[in-house]
Motif scaffolding. Structure first.
Motif, short mmCIF file in Angstrom:
data_model
loop_
_atom_site.label_atom_id
_atom_site.label_comp_id
_atom_site.label_asym_id
_atom_site.label_seq_id
_atom_site.Cartn_x
_atom_site.Cartn_y
_atom_site.Cartn_z
N ASP A 152 -9.31 4.49 17.46
CA ASP A 152 -9.43 3.06 17.79
C ASP A 152 -9.65 2.16 16.58
O ASP A 152 -9.83 0.95 16.74
N MET A 153 -9.64 2.71 15.37
CA MET A 153 -9.94 1.87 14.20
C MET A 153 -9.12 2.29 12.97
O MET A 153 -8.88 3.47 12.75
N LEU A 154 -8.71 1.30 12.22
CA LEU A 154 -8.04 1.56 10.95
C LEU A 154 -8.88 0.93 9.84
O LEU A 154 -9.25 -0.25 9.94
N GLU A 155 -9.21 1.71 8.84
CA GLU A 155 -10.00 1.17 7.73
C GLU A 155 -9.20 1.31 6.43
O GLU A 155 -8.74 2.38 6.08
N VAL A 156 -9.06 0.20 5.75
CA VAL A 156 -8.28 0.14 4.51
C VAL A 156 -9.21 -0.24 3.37
O VAL A 156 -9.93 -1.24 3.46
N THR A 157 -9.22 0.55 2.29
CA THR A 157 -10.01 0.18 1.12
C THR A 157 -9.14 0.26 -0.13
O THR A 157 -8.42 1.25 -0.31
N VAL A 158 -9.18 -0.78 -0.94
CA VAL A 158 -8.50 -0.75 -2.24
C VAL A 158 -9.54 -1.09 -3.30
O VAL A 158 -10.19 -2.14 -3.25
N HIS A 159 -9.71 -0.15 -4.22
CA HIS A 159 -10.74 -0.31 -5.26
C HIS A 159 -10.05 -0.27 -6.62
O HIS A 159 -9.21 0.59 -6.86
N ASP A 160 -10.39 -1.21 -7.50
CA ASP A 160 -9.78 -1.18 -8.83
C ASP A 160 -10.79 -1.49 -9.93
O ASP A 160 -11.89 -1.98 -9.65
N ASN A 161 -10.40 -1.16 -11.15
CA ASN A 161 -11.25 -1.50 -12.29
C ASN A 161 -10.57 -2.57 -13.16
O ASN A 161 -10.62 -2.51 -14.39
N GLY A 162 -9.94 -3.51 -12.47
CA GLY A 162 -9.25 -4.60 -13.18
C GLY A 162 -10.20 -5.69 -13.64
O GLY A 162 -11.41 -5.48 -13.75
N CYS A 163 -9.63 -6.89 -13.84
CA CYS A 163 -10.40 -7.98 -14.47
C CYS A 163 -11.52 -8.53 -13.59
O CYS A 163 -12.43 -9.20 -14.07
N GLY A 164 -11.48 -8.23 -12.28
CA GLY A 164 -12.54 -8.72 -11.39
C GLY A 164 -12.49 -10.23 -11.21
O GLY A 164 -11.64 -10.92 -11.79
#
Ligand code: ATP
Ligand code: MG
Length: 191
Positions: free
Chosen positions: A33-45
């Protein structure tokens, strides 16, 4: 306008690469019943002010688009997650990086379809640049339980690059087999 959740995901990945990230980690967890999306980066913030501005559709980085002054990825993703009873949380630290995590309830009538996961991974991996990318995908429903992990540098080495059509066809077929294995395990167990 984004038609499915994978479009949002791809936009967030593109943002990370455009932010100069050396490493991008993408996580897609799907339950019944749920979709969880995470995108993590070490860019400029982003500073707190820049993060607030990013949530506004009438903002984009100068020079990012030749003929348009609006940035649509983050505002639409936020709005779509929240209006369907999910959430969207963005944390960002200048010079350290950004994490965007959204949940989408799959049983809400206005939740967009998930989209083509295999083609989304191929497109994400195909963005040019020297960055590393790690993709984790899991599926856990009454019918199927499984996960897989893709590391861009390893895949690129095995396929002989990620640029030409032959290598991309190979990558597509490989990822399609990973995606199919998520549901096949359980079909084999049942038979
Ligand atoms: N991961 C990130 N790291 C640093 N800045 C980011 C990140 N994601 C978004 N931003 C900033 O937020 C702005 C808005 O992002 P958003 O995706 O909404 O629009 P856009 O990328 O500018 O345009 P579009 O997505 O429509 O092509 C970006 O222009 C960028 O300045
Ligand atoms: Mg964007």
């Amino acid at each position: 306008m984004h038609a499915n959740i994978c479009d949002y995901l791809l936009d967030a990945v593109q943002n990370s690469i455009e932010a100069g990230a050396a490493s991008v980690k993408v996580d897609l967890q799907e339950t019944e019943d749920m979709l969880e999306v995470t995108v993590h980066d070490n860019g400029c913030g982003m500073s707190p002010e820049a993060l607030e501005a990013a949530k506004d559709p009438f903002t984009t980085s100068p020079g990012k688009h030749d003929h348009r002054k609006v940035g649509l990825g983050i505002p639409f993703m936020l709005q779509h997650a929240e209006t369907t009873g999910g959430m969207c949380d963005i944390t960002s630290v200048p010079q350290e990086g950004t994490t965007i995590r959204c949940t989408f309830p799959l049983d809400h009538v206005d939740t967009p379809p998930v989209g083509d996961v295999v083609s989304t991974w191929v497109s994400a991996l195909n963005y040019p640049g020297p960055h590393e990318m790690e993709i984790c995908r899991s599926l856990s429903t009454g019918e199927a339980h499984g996960c897989y992990r893709i590391v861009r540098s390893e895949l690129s080495e095995a396929a002989g690059g990620l640029e030409d059509a032959g290598a991309l066809a190979l990558v597509h077929a490989y990822i399609a087999s990973l995606e199919a294995s998520l549901t096949q395990h359980n079909e084999e167990k049942r038979s």
